[in-house]
Design an enzyme around this catalytic site. Structure first.
Site, short mmCIF file in Angstrom:
data_model
loop_
_atom_site.label_atom_id
_atom_site.label_comp_id
_atom_site.label_asym_id
_atom_site.label_seq_id
_atom_site.Cartn_x
_atom_site.Cartn_y
_atom_site.Cartn_z
N SER A 169 33.74 33.82 43.12
CA SER A 169 34.94 34.59 43.46
C SER A 169 36.02 33.76 44.14
CB SER A 169 34.57 35.78 44.35
OG SER A 169 34.15 35.33 45.62
N LYS A 207 36.38 35.42 51.54
CA LYS A 207 37.53 35.65 50.66
C LYS A 207 38.78 35.09 51.35
CE LYS A 207 34.95 38.41 48.04
NZ LYS A 207 34.43 37.96 46.73
#
Length: 548
Positions: free
Chosen positions: A162, A258
């Site tokens: 990701s 993230k």
């Protein structure tokens, strides 16, 4: 209840238990029985009488470290009274205050001088004593590592793509827990180094029936100290997954990493897979590469292993068609890589995959479509949004007053009930907060939008919603190990070949620069100190003796 008040209550309870179970033993050692009830000082006396460093007493009530140290100190105490058998040690560790009370209230317990019979020890007894010393060394090595892990920095592995190509699958990082202020531990009794569950012992893939690595009944409220900074736009941040339903403790929820693409008060939006903040295109930093998912049609099978060697990260789904050709779904292709793949001899067609605007991405757990799968559905579920067309949405900020009604409730219900701990009910089309009908709500903490750099292959805030400030762990500092092929990708037909990525090791991770600084020399110094400390101390001691 306040964190420090709750902590004090726990300390006092433990001190009372310690006093009740050992006051006679303190009396026999020549101290007032009341000293057995005084926090820290009771263990200070035990360490003094058993000839161990007295400063260790300050570790006795620390979260996570404390239970280990208290067990060690209890063992020192019972040994002082001749309880040295294996069964004595086991009972002292498993039932500390109960077994110490048995010794405390027994009539024949007497102090033993551990050094009196030193000359008459058998070889077997001498070996046992060496084993105790060795076990003690191992214990304190574990304690030292636990202190670093709990209070300073925590290792973290990257299992998914990701954050490609900023953080690669198989990167292992150290996270600075003080980046945004230190979040005090909320489950003080826990097994060191484990995050949530101990191991997969129940139904495979279902962590709800796995044993927890912490005691959920002993808890402390969320508190953060020395907070001089908050997450800023473009920071790479480690946080606890907000909607983890397995672990109620915030600091025990699964850790995610993230990029903070929008901070509290910002407006976030996705347009055709492109990210906008406050109406402007995102700022792409030097260590980022814009990536997208592409569908490729070929008339023959592609040599994916060769492409892996050329481009590195390249998850792909391969499907053979009835016509004899192949269909490929490539994740995370940069514009440059996509252009080069498009020019390969067998490629017939190639197009970027973008969801249709206005098409809500809602998934269900059953064929009848009665149970929504909130993990895979776009947040909130009542908006016609998907991962490519999302928002615009304002990120909640502390002090914001938001309207609460049937339309807005899906956006804010987790904030109200789960993150800010209010009771929330819906009755006859009306919303009740803490038993009172409500048409608005005041946000109590800041929230953040955390999204992966590899936008088309990232389970992020577009799915689980805003990340509360209380879930923030810290910033990744540097990559200490990088292994390609360390984690299997179940969504890819092909797997990356295994190799060590030496060029990434000991490099800073959060600078935003394309060419990051290497800190290998600091790692070398730490290793030299760690393994050479005892040698240097002996050498220094020997030299000092010769000089004398």
């Amino acid at each position: 209840m306040n964190y420090f008040l709750t902590y004090t209550v726990y300390v006092l309870i433990l001190s009372v238990l310690m006093g009740i179970s050992s006051w006679k033993l303190f009396k026999k050692m020549g101290y007032s029985p009341l000293f057995a009830f005084i926090p820290f000082y009771n263990y200070f006396i035990i360490l003094k009488e058993t000839k161990h460093p007295k400063w260790w007493a300050i570790l006795s009530y620390l979260p996570i470290v404390g239970p280990i140290m208290m067990s060690v100190f209890h063992l020192y105490l019972v040994k002082k009274f001749g309880k040295t058998l294996f069964k004595d040690q086991i009972l002292t560790v498993i039932l500390p205050f109960i077994y110490m009370a048995v010794i405390n209230y027994s009539k024949d317990v007497e102090l033993e001088d551990e050094n009196a019979n030193e000359l008459f020890l058998t070889d077997e007894e001498k070996n046992d004593k060496k084993k105790d010393t060795f076990i003690g060394s191992i214990t304190f090595a574990v304690v030292f590592a636990t202190i670093i892990h709990v209070f300073v920095t925590q290792p973290f592995g990257i299992p998914t793509g990701s954050m490609e190509r900023t953080l690669l699958v198989g990167d292992f990082l150290f996270v600075n827990k003080w980046s945004y202020g230190y979040r005090l531990p909320m489950r003080p009794v826990a097994i060191p180094f484990l995050q949530g569950t101990i191991m997969d012992t129940g139904q495979k893939g279902n962590p709800k029936d796995d044993p927890k690595s912490y005691v959920d009944g002993v808890k402390l409220p969320y508190t953060r100290i020395l907070q001089f900074n908050k997450p800023q736009k473009n920071d790479v941040v480690v946080f606890n997954y907000p909607q983890d339903s397995v672990h109620t403790a915030i600091d025990r929820k699964d850790p995610y990493v993230k990029r903070c693409v929008a901070a509290a008060g910002d407006t976030f939006e996705m347009r055709a897979g492109r990210l906008f903040v406050n109406g402007k295109p995102e700022t792409v930093l030097g260590d980022q590469e814009v990536q997208h998912r592409y569908i490729v049609t070929t008339d023959a099978q592609l040599d994916i292993p060769t492409l892996y060697k050329a481009y590195g990260f390249l998850p792909v789904q391969e499907v053979q068609q009835n016509s004899g050709g192949f269909l490929y779904g490539f994740q995370g292709l940069t514009d440059k890589t996509a252009k080069e793949i498009k020019e390969l001899p067998h490629v017939i067609d190639m197009k970027e995959e973008v969801s249709t605007k206005g098409e809500a991405a809602v998934y269900y757990r059953d064929e009848a479509k009665t149970k929504i799968d909130t993990t895979q559905s776009i947040f909130p579920i009542n908006k016609p949004w998907n991962q490519d067309w999302y928002g615009p949405v304002r990120i909640p900020k502390k002090g914001d007053v938001v309207a609460i009604n049937q339309e807005t409730l899906p956006m804010y219900q987790w904030i109200i009930s789960e993150y800010e701990h209010n009771s929330l009910e819906k009755k006859n089309g009306k919303v009740f907060i803490n038993g009172k009908e409500a048409s608005q709500y005041t946000i109590q903490q800041d929230y953040y939008m955390m999204v992966g750099d590899n936008r088309d292959a990232s389970l992020d805030a577009r799915f689980f919603g805003f990340v509360p400030e209380e879930n923030i762990v810290g910033k990744p500092m540097f990559t200490w190990m990088s292994l390609q092929g360390a984690f299997a990708d179940s969504s890819s037909t092909y797997q990356a070949p295994f190799k060590i990525r030496w060029e990434r090791m000991f490099k800073a991770t959060n600078t935003g620069e394309a060419n990051k600084t290497s800190y290998w020399w600091i790692a070398a110094m730490i290793l030299i100190l760690f393994f050479g400390w005892e040698y240097f101390m002996k050498l220094f001691g020997k030299k000092k003796t010769e000089d004398d």
